[in-house]
Design an enzyme around this catalytic site. Structure first.
Site, PDB file in Angstrom:
ATOM      1  CG  ASP A 307      -2.208   0.804   0.939  1.00  0.00           C
ATOM      2  OD1 ASP A 307      -2.157   1.678   0.051  1.00  0.00           O
ATOM      3  OD2 ASP A 307      -3.223   0.624   1.627  1.00  0.00           O
TER       4      ASP A 307
HETATM    5  C1  BGC Z   1      -5.241   2.997   0.200  1.00  0.00           C
HETATM    6  C2  BGC Z   1      -5.518   1.937  -0.848  1.00  0.00           C
HETATM    7  C3  BGC Z   1      -5.486   2.550  -2.220  1.00  0.00           C
HETATM    8  C4  BGC Z   1      -4.136   3.229  -2.426  1.00  0.00           C
HETATM    9  C5  BGC Z   1      -4.000   3.849  -3.802  1.00  0.00           C
HETATM   10  C6  BGC Z   1      -4.006   3.806  -0.130  1.00  0.00           C
HETATM   11  O1  BGC Z   1      -3.855   4.890   0.725  1.00  0.00           O
HETATM   12  O2  BGC Z   1      -5.092   2.388   1.454  1.00  0.00           O
HETATM   13  O3  BGC Z   1      -6.766   1.342  -0.606  1.00  0.00           O
HETATM   14  O4  BGC Z   1      -5.704   1.550  -3.180  1.00  0.00           O
HETATM   15  O5  BGC Z   1      -4.007   4.250  -1.462  1.00  0.00           O
HETATM   16  O6  BGC Z   1      -4.809   4.934  -3.954  1.00  0.00           O
END
Ligand code: BGC
Length: 761
Positions: A307
């Site tokens: 993430d």
């Molecule tokens: C979130 C994810 C998301 C990623 C990309 C992160 O902060 O936890 O769910 O897919 O950002 O936007």
């Protein structure tokens, strides 16, 4: 009759079983061998690196991104040619038009088309309730609402349309679905889950994955799914985002892992890792989960992606790595295949440190090759290597009428009727309505976060033509029958949701003239860290507004637009009707009106327990002890509304429940059949929910567990027998060490008010 029904069920099951992508294909594996053989260490490392769009956009002298956005060719060339990065993600500050997306992809893909790089870029986006970052796309209800439809076929169609419109935006990879369980209502991302139950989340999750990825092959109308966030992210003890979760092995095995396992078995191509920590182990360091369970035990052949900035978090937030170098080594060796770094210049040092780690043999080349193989496999399976794979011109059905109709149907099937005293609903169109409440006149409350912007609270990007609740009312009953006085506003103060009462005199004046008052109450849109809240109670001023409305003695209908169950105990009894819309999307206003005026019947059912007290967060599958009252009776489990609850105008009656045998032997199944009758005057949809209780077990059994469900349509006056096949697969539970066990003994099956017992021999 029964036999033919049984055959239909078996046919449906076999169709479902077939519709999954086979990740291992010998031709593709051979091609991967050839590609890897020619790759330098730098190229391999680059494949594991993902940067954000912002990192390659032109900026002004104050370092702000120039609007409308422009690609900075120098930055892009550096990222693609010098650092050989393999992936880009995200949108800038706000939603983009198809034309802008086309411009972005043509620029990026050109490097591959013109043979400047040999492996194409995989672009990823959060298209989590439709393509929420493309202007004019079809916006669906959020996952929590989809779950409330209890309709996997609808979830699959949602997936198909979202995939189509994602491809129309030139994107091949969707960071969705969220398969975290919704068991911590304080958590800001509760609405992104499919509710509290692992079986419901598994069935709906599989359907979404099928819709995204297509049947046997990810063709030009489908995308790679990304299961997130593996695993346990949704249960932070404090409720705040990315704070520690404590999950015993038993709960991990029984509750949190099954939806992921089911979707992996369905052929999901990618998976995103939990940014938080569980039992003091950050998701990105969890070798046991990422490598042992996911890749070895479950045989996952796609790739894992970190993430946002998680290698940095391992070092700077979790304090589990000495520095970024150490974090990269530990995370990669635990099983992270691609890292969402995602900024510049951080991505440059990521690449440099990775190269160093391989040269110093802190990361074995074999591990790097495995990650690259997985990434290339996905890139090949989704057709990225085809030189014209980003053409947006061929997608004439983008936001087509049938897409919008499906988004409306999804809202219609999810909105849930929780109370309807004196049959105040359906409303008759000649009644004068006073509409009030903070969520009444802006689409942002129907769409929530991840809509046009990350937090979804900037109304200037609202979809043109989509109706908020007020506009939908006006269209139905005309301006003269609709009185409007907002009376309460929601806003952010120092980052936290606040509300205030406004112009109550006007509200009271209009109330005198109205036949009925509708209050649209809810929450300010938010997600992730900015969405942290301090209390589950609905804001004080909204509760007060309801009390002011009750004092007028007019019937009051509460319409909730909430991202989670907010505590409303004080205002439930005096409400004449209560409708929960969740976050129903761009067509939520239209759907609500159709339901309120009886043009369609309600068929949504809660996918979570609606709690009554914020000090009593308990779930439908609680063990018996939870129900024991102070007085010693077993009626203490008393949520506001139970999981699975919801009313319809035509509630079918459950007439009889039959089991074809009362003893189940290994390898056999029991056929459970129930007779339902719709005595109402029009057709309705019912969610038939089948629960099993293990009556005695060697470790405290769950009180009951959902083990099958089906949404069925019953015409007026129709009587129908619904069949389920139950095998020993539904009778397993996890012991304290998380091992799934099966024990002989007595079980109870319940379906609404009916129940029957059988024995496992
Ligand atoms: C979130 C994810 C998301 C990623 C990309 C992160 O902060 O936890 O769910 O897919 O950002 O936007």
């Amino acid at each position: 009759m029964l036999k033919s029904l049984f055959l239909v069920i078996m046919m449906i099951l076999s169709v479902q079983a077939k519709s999954q992508i086979n990740l291992i294909n010998q031709d593709i594996e051979r091609r991967i061998d050839e590609i890897i053989e020619k790759m330098s260490l730098e190229e391999k490392v680059g494949q594991s690196c993902q940067i954000t769009l912002d990192a390659i956009l032109k900026r002004d002298i104050s370092n702000n991104v120039i609007e409308p956005i422009q690609i900075d060719t120098q930055k892009l060339t550096e990222a693609l040619v010098k650092y050989r990065i393999g992936s880009i993600l995200n949108v800038g500050a706000h939603t983009l038009s198809i034309k802008e997306w086309d411009y972005i992809h043509k620029n990026i893909h050109r490097y591959y088309r013109e043979n400047i790089i040999s492996v194409p870029i995989i672009y990823g986006i959060d298209a989590i309730h439709g393509v929420n970052y493309t202007v004019g796309a079809t916006l669906f209800p959020h996952e929590i609402a989809l779950a409330a439809s209890w309709n996997p076929e609808l979830a699959k169609q949602f997936g198909e349309i979202t995939a189509y419109e994602t491809r129309a935006s030139g994107i091949h990879w969707n960071f969705s679905p969220v398969l975290d369980l919704g068991r911590q209502p304080l958590w800001s991302r509760f609405f992104e889950t499919l509710g509290e139950d692992p079986y419901l989340a598994s069935e709906m999750g599989k359907a979404i994955v099928n819709g995204y990825q297509g049947k046997d092959k990810v063709d030009a109308y489908h995308v790679a799914a990304c299961l997130k966030h593996f695993v346990g992210y949704s249960n932070p003890q404090s409720g705040r985002d990315r704070t520690p979760a404590w999950i015993p092995d038993k709960m991990m095995a029984e509750l949190y892992l099954p939806p992921f396992k089911a979707a992996v078995e369905q052929g999901a191509l990618t998976l995103m890792i939990n940014s938080g920590d569980v039992n003091a182990v950050p998701g990105h360091l969890n070798y046991e989960l990422l490598t042992k369970i996911l890749k070895e035990e479950w045989g996952f052949k796609g790739f894992t992606v970190s993430d946002w900035e998680d290698f940095d978090f391992l070092h700077n937030i979790h304090n589990t790595a000495d520095d970024i170098y150490d974090a990269i080594i530990k995370g990669f060796n635990a099983g992270v295949d691609m890292s969402m770094v995602p900024y510049s210049p951080q991505y440059k040092s990521y690449c440099e440190l990775m190269i160093r780690a391989v040269k110093e043999e802190k990361i074995k080349e074999e591990r790097l090759n495995d990650a690259v193989r997985r990434i290339l496999r996905v890139k090949l399976l989704i057709g990225l290597f085809e030189k014209n794979s980003n053409q947006a011109e061929n997608y004439n059905n983008f936001a087509a009428e049938n897409h919008k109709k499906l988004a409306l149907d999804a809202a219609l099937e999810s909105i849930t009727l929780l109370k309807n005293d004196k049959n105040i609903l359906p409303l008759s169109a000649d009644k004068k309505v006073l509409l009030a409440g903070p969520c009444s006149d802006n689409l942002i409350y129907l769409n929530g976060a991840w809509t046009h912007t990350w937090q979804g609270d900037d109304a200037k990007y609202n979809t043109v033509g989509a109706k908020n609740i007020k506009e939908a009312f006006q269209q139905k009953i005309g301006k003269d029958k609709l009185l409007f006085s907002k009376a309460c506003e929601l806003y952010l103060e120092k980052g936290y949701e606040s509300s205030k009462l406004v112009n109550l005199k006007e509200f009271q004046k209009y109330a005198k003239k109205a036949d009925v008052i509708v209050l649209a109450l809810g929450e300010y849109p938010s997600t992730e860290k900015p969405g942290d809240i301090r209390s589950l109670n609905l804001s004080k001023e909204q509760l007060e507004l309801a009390k002011i409305a009750y004092a007028t003695k007019k019937p009051v209908i509460l319409v909730l637009t909430e991202a989670r169950p907010r505590i409303i105990r004080e205002i439930v009894d005096e409400a004449t009707a209560i409708v929960h819309t969740y976050l129903p999307g761009d067509f939520g206003g239209d759907a609500l009106i159709k339901l309120l005026y009886g043009e369609a019947d309600f068929s949504g059912r809660l996918p979570f327990t609606y709690h009554k007290y914020d000090g009593q967060i308990e779930f439908y599958d609680h063990p018996r002890s939870v129900a024991k009252s102070k007085a010693g009776s077993f009626d203490a489990f008393n949520p506001q509304w139970e999981f699975g609850y919801g009313l319809s105008y035509n509630m079918p009656e459950y007439k009889s429940l039959n089991l074809d045998k009362t003893t189940l032997k290994s390898g056999e199944s029991i056929r459970v059949s129930a007779k339902l009758v719709n005595k109402g005057k029009s057709s309705t949809k019912e969610v038939v929910q089948l629960y099993i209780s293990d009556l005695k077990a060697s470790s405290v059994p769950a009180g009951k567990r959902l083990c099958a469900f089906r949404k069925v349509e019953l015409k007026a006056g129709e009587e129908r027998i619904i069949d389920f096949l139950i095998s020993e697969k539904s009778l397993y539970f996890a012991d304290a060490n998380g091992k799934m066990v099966l024990e002989k003994g007595a079980f109870k099956i319940s379906l609404k008010n009916l129940s029957a017992e059988f024995k496992l021999d």
